[in-house]
Design a protein around this motif. Structure first.
Motif, short mmCIF file in Angstrom:
data_model
loop_
_atom_site.label_atom_id
_atom_site.label_comp_id
_atom_site.label_asym_id
_atom_site.label_seq_id
_atom_site.Cartn_x
_atom_site.Cartn_y
_atom_site.Cartn_z
N VAL A 1 1.00 -1.38 0.09
CA VAL A 1 -0.03 -0.08 0.06
C VAL A 1 0.91 1.22 0.03
O VAL A 1 1.69 1.26 0.88
N ASN A 2 0.65 2.13 -1.01
CA ASN A 2 1.65 3.45 -0.95
C ASN A 2 0.65 4.64 -0.92
O ASN A 2 -0.61 4.43 -1.09
N LEU A 3 1.26 5.56 -0.25
CA LEU A 3 0.60 6.75 0.24
C LEU A 3 1.14 7.98 -0.45
O LEU A 3 2.53 8.31 -0.58
N TYR B 1 13.70 5.61 -4.21
CA TYR B 1 13.97 5.29 -2.79
C TYR B 1 13.14 4.04 -2.33
O TYR B 1 13.71 2.98 -1.80
N GLY B 2 11.71 3.81 -2.87
CA GLY B 2 10.98 2.58 -2.47
C GLY B 2 11.49 1.49 -2.86
O GLY B 2 11.62 0.27 -2.40
N GLU C 1 14.51 0.82 -3.79
CA GLU C 1 15.91 0.61 -3.27
C GLU C 1 15.52 -0.13 -1.98
O GLU C 1 16.41 -1.10 -1.53
N CYS C 2 14.48 0.04 -1.15
CA CYS C 2 14.20 -0.44 -0.02
C CYS C 2 13.95 -2.03 -0.24
O CYS C 2 14.17 -2.65 0.62
N ASP C 3 13.47 -2.23 -1.41
CA ASP C 3 13.01 -3.49 -1.73
C ASP C 3 14.17 -4.18 -2.25
O ASP C 3 13.63 -5.62 -2.80
N ARG D 1 6.55 8.60 -7.03
CA ARG D 1 7.20 7.74 -6.05
C ARG D 1 6.45 6.73 -5.64
O ARG D 1 6.96 5.67 -5.12
N ALA D 2 5.17 7.02 -5.30
CA ALA D 2 4.27 6.05 -4.83
C ALA D 2 3.75 4.96 -5.89
O ALA D 2 3.61 3.76 -5.54
N LYS E 1 6.30 1.69 -7.11
CA LYS E 1 6.27 0.35 -6.28
C LYS E 1 5.33 -0.39 -6.74
O LYS E 1 5.17 -1.73 -6.21
#
Lengths: 294, 349
Positions: free
Chosen positions: B81-83, B102-103, B105-107, B150-151, B154
């Motif tokens: 879920v992205n906001l 960013y998102g 990279e987190c994954d 950005r949202a 992902k």
């Protein structure tokens, strides 16, 4: 206000400005002249003169004081001082950052209470606070009693470099906590939520969002701790037992014991040069963070 | 709606802050690829609901499932879920490209895949030439595109948008509104918009849940909400209405204090009030025998393509939209009429 009247207001502020500004800046300029410019010029000129017999300076002009600075014994004192002050700074950061973080997340009422608690030690005398550490750390002190209860110790902390680091850390911790707290206050909490929403775990949020965005506060705090720690001579003397001499003690001894004012001045200039390099680096870093804010 | 299992299923959700019940027994489903809106005044609980879905809040009671699996037990950073934040919450120290990456990279998505997907999404939102820019150098509209990119990069199962248009200028709003719809078709993700702005909700969403004081008051398609509000609150909150409290008489007319019996074909039981949309009321001459009520023009508001007249009949004022012909003059007497089936009976407060 319209644009036009704004400009007029600005112009009139400018026209009676110079006179007013000149008058109001006299105290500040006077202060800087008497307490900064003149002493600085004295120190610079002393550093190039010869030591008088009972203190003071005399001709001829010489470079000898400057060349003595690179002798290993003095270089070692400087390295030790930087390491000690650096260790105190790191320790302040390691304790001060989490403390500031916790404080910034309290309710406003508790934030005020916590901040008062942070600065409270400043209201007591610096020497008394430092003496208190002697009581805590000495072989009959609280630390060793505590260790004895669990069958450990005794440990000799007092009169070691660790005690100096501890004392410096304790003396200047508030100066680390407050600027970090201020930058945490300015940090938009939704940035951390955004990072979390994008999949960042705690450590990544700290490393990629929290740390870089509070860097101005961290750098300011680090300077506030490092600078007075580097030149400190009271804490090394009381808690280091004279064994771990720092640059501050060395400078004081040059003026008060060896009566070698020129060399003391040269040492002071060396410390000053080092601090200016550090301040320049900090100013550069601060400029970069201002770019983010636009 | 299809018969398939809904994407998101909310059941009996409750959340209180102290004495305030921010969300009370809220239940509804959201379907796959739906554009859903949560609409309500500030403090109605829509933001709390959004934060529960994002994982920043935990409900006191109730359940939320996504694709049939419990969503509430998944920590916020691992939810699909992205906001998009109302303030956009762009990282000020990172370039547009790094914000969007960013998102991923987190994954721990492979580097070359990150590059591809970021370029792709930057193209979709039209930001390719801003790749290296810092957020503070961008305009409001551009920042919003970054936040959106950005949202969606992902590829979340559910995309939440918190007041997505509120920070934009009127002109950019209209543009972005169309863009959001286009994007929703293009990426094929379920969108949930939270907003206090009815235009935003009505124009964007397939279905709208109107919330008030922690409860969902009505959930319907925008046109149905407008045409058939079920409560006084919804009729008042959405669009403009003339709301007339009273009761239905045996004569089939609506009886209200200080007014003659009014035409109303809606014969729902236990109606509290009737609502009339401004465009369903017509101004006629004061002597026209077909007039249902007669009153005085109190105010005329010019709105561009139409004008809105406020006509006082005793203590009740009627709002009337005038699209053609001469505008009524203030302080003159006029007659008002409407078709009996234009009046909607409201059963709840």
């Amino acid at each position: 206000m319209t644009n036009d009247s704004q400009q007029k207001a600005r112009r009139s502020a400018n026209s009676d400005g110079p006179m007013l500004r000149a008058i109001t800046s006299i105290p500040a300029l006077g202060y800087l002249l008497v307490f900064m410019a003149i002493p600085l010029l004295l120190i610079i000129s002393y550093a190039f003169l010869t030591a008088g017999r009972f203190g003071g300076v005399k001709p001829p002009v010489t470079l000898e004081n400057i060349t003595r600075l690179i002798e290993p014994i003095y270089r070692d004192v400087l390295v030790t001082s930087v390491m000690t002050a650096g260790a105190a700074t790191l320790l302040s950061f390691a304790i001060g950052f989490p403390a500031a973080l916790v404080i910034s997340r309290l309710t406003p009422r508790w934030q005020t209470i916590a901040l008062i608690a942070v600065v409270l030690p400043f209201w007591t005398n610096f020497l008394i606070r430092t003496y208190a550490w002697i009581v805590l750390l000495n072989s009959e002190g609280l630390l060793n009693h505590g260790l004895a209860l669990i069958g450990l110790g005794p440990v000799q902390v007092l009169y070691t470099r660790s005690a100096v680091v501890l004392g410096l850390f304790y003396a200047y911790l508030p100066l680390m906590v407050l600027p970090i707290y201020a930058s945490l206050q300015r940090l938009d909490p939704s940035l951390l939520e955004a990072a979390r929403n994008l999949g960042a775990g705690g450590w990544r949020r700290f490393r990629t969002v929290l740390l870089p965005l509070t860097m101005p506060g961290i750098l300011a705090g680090a300077l506030f701790v490092f600078i007075p720690s580097l030149g400190n001579f009271v804490i090394p003397e009381l808690l280091g037992g004279g064994k771990s001499q720092m640059i501050g003690n060395l400078i004081r001894d040059q003026f008060l014991k060896s009566r070698d004012w020129p060399f003391g001045s040269a040492l002071s200039l060396m410390v000053l040069a080092l601090l200016m390099v550090i301040l320049w680096a900090q100013a550069r870093a601060a400029r970069r963070t201002r770019e983010w804010a636009g | 709606m299809t018969e398939r299992q809904p994407l998101l299923s909310i059941r009996n959700l409750d959340r209180s802050f102290g004495d305030v019940r921010a969300v009370r027994s809220v239940s509804f489903d959201i379907g796959e690829n739906e554009f859903f809106a949560l609409l309500g005044p500030s403090g109605c609980g829509k933001t709390t609901l959004l934060r529960i879905l994002a994982g920043f809040e935990q409900p006191d009671a109730g359940s939320v499932t996504l694709d049939g699996a419990d969503l509430l037990s998944i920590p916020a950073e691992r939810r699909p879920v992205n906001l998009m934040f109302q303030s956009y919450a762009l990282f000020p120290h990172m370039s547009v490209e790094r914000n969007i990456a960013y998102g991923l990279e987190c994954d721990k998505v492979p580097k070359n895949e990150i590059r591809e997907r970021v370029s792709e999404v930057m193209e979709t939102v039209g930001l390719t030439d801003k790749r290296a820019a810092l957020p503070n150098t961008l305009s409001g509209g551009q920042r919003q595109r970054v936040a959106l990119a950005r949202a969606i990069v992902k590829r979340p199962r559910l995309l939440l948008l918190d007041e997505p248009l509120s920070a934009l200028d009127r002109k950019i709003r209209a543009e972005m509104q169309m863009e959001l719809r286009r994007l929703q078709h293009e990426v094929g993700t379920t969108f949930v918009v939270v907003t206090h702005d009815q235009d935003e909700a009505m124009s964007l969403a397939d279905r709208v849940a109107v919330m008030d004081r922690g409860e969902v008051r009505q959930l319907d398609q925008p046109m149905e909400l407008y045409r058939r509000p079920s409560s006084i609150f919804v009729a008042d909150f959405i669009g403009t209405s003339t709301i007339i409290r009273g009761r239905r008489g045996d004569d089939g007319l609506w009886h209200a204090e200080g007014l003659p019996p009014l035409p109303c074909a809606d014969d729902s039981e236990n109606a509290l009030a009737i609502a009339l949309r401004p465009e369903t009321i017509r101004v006629v001459g004061v002597d026209d025998p077909s007039a249902a009520v007669r009153g005085t023009v109190a105010e005329v508001f010019f709105q561009g393509d139409h004008a809105l007249a406020e006509v006082s009949v005793g203590a009740q004022s009627f709002l009337v939209a005038i699209r053609e012909g001469a505008l009524p003059v203030r302080d003159t007497s006029v007659g008002l009429m409407w078709d009996a089936d234009a009046a909607v009976a409201l059963l709840h407060e």
